[in-house]
Design a protein around this motif. Structure first.
Motif, PDB file in Angstrom:
ATOM      1  N   LEU A 142     -12.546  -7.112  -3.108  1.00  0.00           N
ATOM      2  CA  LEU A 142     -12.553  -6.504  -4.614  1.00  0.00           C
ATOM      3  C   LEU A 142     -13.689  -7.212  -5.426  1.00  0.00           C
ATOM      4  CD1 LEU A 142     -10.848  -4.669  -6.321  1.00  0.00           C
ATOM      5  CD2 LEU A 142      -9.885  -6.789  -7.211  1.00  0.00           C
TER       6      LEU A 142
ATOM      7  N   ARG B 123     -11.655  -5.400 -10.745  1.00  0.00           N
ATOM      8  CA  ARG B 123     -10.453  -4.565 -10.965  1.00  0.00           C
ATOM      9  C   ARG B 123     -10.517  -4.006 -12.235  1.00  0.00           C
ATOM     10  NH1 ARG B 123      -6.367  -5.438  -8.218  1.00  0.00           N
ATOM     11  NH2 ARG B 123      -6.581  -7.637  -7.694  1.00  0.00           N
ATOM     12  N   GLU B 124      -9.782  -2.791 -12.145  1.00  0.00           N
ATOM     13  CA  GLU B 124      -9.687  -1.848 -13.361  1.00  0.00           C
ATOM     14  C   GLU B 124      -8.983  -2.848 -14.604  1.00  0.00           C
ATOM     15  OE1 GLU B 124      -7.743   2.344 -14.808  1.00  0.00           O
ATOM     16  OE2 GLU B 124      -7.359   1.345 -12.756  1.00  0.00           O
TER      17      GLU B 124
ATOM     18  N   ASP C 228     -10.487  -5.203 -15.946  1.00  0.00           N
ATOM     19  CA  ASP C 228     -11.193  -6.410 -16.247  1.00  0.00           C
ATOM     20  C   ASP C 228     -12.179  -6.503 -17.377  1.00  0.00           C
ATOM     21  OD1 ASP C 228      -9.757  -7.771 -13.998  1.00  0.00           O
ATOM     22  OD2 ASP C 228     -11.566  -7.715 -12.691  1.00  0.00           O
TER      23      ASP C 228
ATOM     24  N   LYS D 168      -9.146   4.193  -8.563  1.00  0.00           N
ATOM     25  CA  LYS D 168      -8.133   4.056  -9.497  1.00  0.00           C
ATOM     26  C   LYS D 168      -6.833   3.844  -8.968  1.00  0.00           C
ATOM     27  CE  LYS D 168      -8.472   5.683 -13.765  1.00  0.00           C
ATOM     28  NZ  LYS D 168      -8.829   4.692 -14.707  1.00  0.00           N
ATOM     29  N   ASP D 169      -5.841   3.100  -9.471  1.00  0.00           N
ATOM     30  CA  ASP D 169      -4.454   3.244  -9.070  1.00  0.00           C
ATOM     31  C   ASP D 169      -3.967   4.395  -9.890  1.00  0.00           C
ATOM     32  OD1 ASP D 169      -4.427   1.148  -7.258  1.00  0.00           O
ATOM     33  OD2 ASP D 169      -4.130  -0.469  -8.877  1.00  0.00           O
TER      34      ASP D 169
ATOM     35  N   GLU E  85      -3.620   4.118  -4.782  1.00  0.00           N
ATOM     36  CA  GLU E  85      -5.186   4.231  -5.083  1.00  0.00           C
ATOM     37  C   GLU E  85      -5.757   5.558  -4.585  1.00  0.00           C
ATOM     38  OE1 GLU E  85      -9.167   1.991  -3.483  1.00  0.00           O
ATOM     39  OE2 GLU E  85      -7.371   1.332  -2.579  1.00  0.00           O
TER      40      GLU E  85
ATOM     41  N   ARG F 105     -13.320  -2.639 -17.380  1.00  0.00           N
ATOM     42  CA  ARG F 105     -13.708  -1.944 -16.371  1.00  0.00           C
ATOM     43  C   ARG F 105     -12.729  -0.779 -16.209  1.00  0.00           C
ATOM     44  NH1 ARG F 105     -18.753  -3.373 -15.012  1.00  0.00           N
ATOM     45  NH2 ARG F 105     -18.893  -5.672 -14.468  1.00  0.00           N
TER      46      ARG F 105
ATOM     47  N   HIS G 299     -11.437   0.406 -10.070  1.00  0.00           N
ATOM     48  CA  HIS G 299     -11.906  -0.959  -9.105  1.00  0.00           C
ATOM     49  C   HIS G 299     -12.927  -0.582  -8.510  1.00  0.00           C
ATOM     50  CE1 HIS G 299      -7.641  -1.852  -9.511  1.00  0.00           C
ATOM     51  NE2 HIS G 299      -7.121  -0.796  -9.162  1.00  0.00           N
TER      52      HIS G 299
ATOM     53  N   ILE H 222     -14.796  -1.780  -4.862  1.00  0.00           N
ATOM     54  CA  ILE H 222     -14.224  -2.416  -3.539  1.00  0.00           C
ATOM     55  C   ILE H 222     -15.629  -2.357  -2.434  1.00  0.00           C
ATOM     56  CG2 ILE H 222     -12.689  -2.703  -1.644  1.00  0.00           C
ATOM     57  CD1 ILE H 222     -10.731  -1.028  -3.973  1.00  0.00           C
TER      58      ILE H 222
END
Length: 159
Positions: A42, A45-46, A48, A65-66, A72, A96, A99, A101
């Motif tokens: 990672l 993270r969304e 952050d 995105k979750d 995800e 953010r 995410h 990755i």
């Protein structure tokens, strides 16, 4: 396209910096660091706080995105020459929106917001050049987003 190290030609090949002078690119290069996240690591993270722009020098980065109840969802797979996280350079309150990755072996250039602001405060001409480049790129992205929204809105009208 893939680079094993960060140089002016690597920055020049990034849309965000395509119209920036060599002098500006040399200044940006001097404050850009690199990182090599592990596969599936990672990067951020969304939610952050945003503090840097990332340039993909080698490999791939998944932006996702979750989604509540779904899990995800991948939004984009970015390859060498792409960049992400640019809003963090312009907005000190930016968080953010997704995410990021690492997808396999990855090599990234990292441009920290604080270093860019310090550089731009010392050289107004450089700041002007860099900011106009950002404005043009962000305007283009906004236009593309508007077209996508209009397309989806029209698609839903005929269902």
């Amino acid at each position: 396209m893939s680079w094993t190290f960060l140089d002016i030609s690597a920055l020049r090949d990034v849309d965000l910096f395509a119209s920036v002078s060599d002098r500006a690119l040399e200044s940006l290069l001097a404050i850009t660091t690199t990182m090599r996240p592990k596969p599936a690591e990672l990067i951020f993270r969304e939610g952050d706080k945003g503090d840097a722009l990332y340039i993909i020098l080698e490999g791939e980065v998944r932006i996702s995105k979750d989604i509540h109840g779904v899990g995800e969802e991948a939004l984009a797979f970015l390859k060498a020459g792409s960049y992400f996280g640019e809003m963090a350079l312009l907005d000190d309150k930016a968080v953010r929106s997704a995410h990021a990755i690492a997808g396999g072996t990855c090599h990234l250039g990292v441009l920290q917001r604080d270093a860019l602001l310090e550089l731009m405060s010392k050289d107004r001409d450089l700041a002007n050049e860099i900011l106009w480049s950002f404005v043009g790129t962000l305007s283009s992205r906004l236009r593309e987003s508007n077209e996508k929204i209009a397309f989806f809105a029209m698609s839903n009208m005929f269902e």
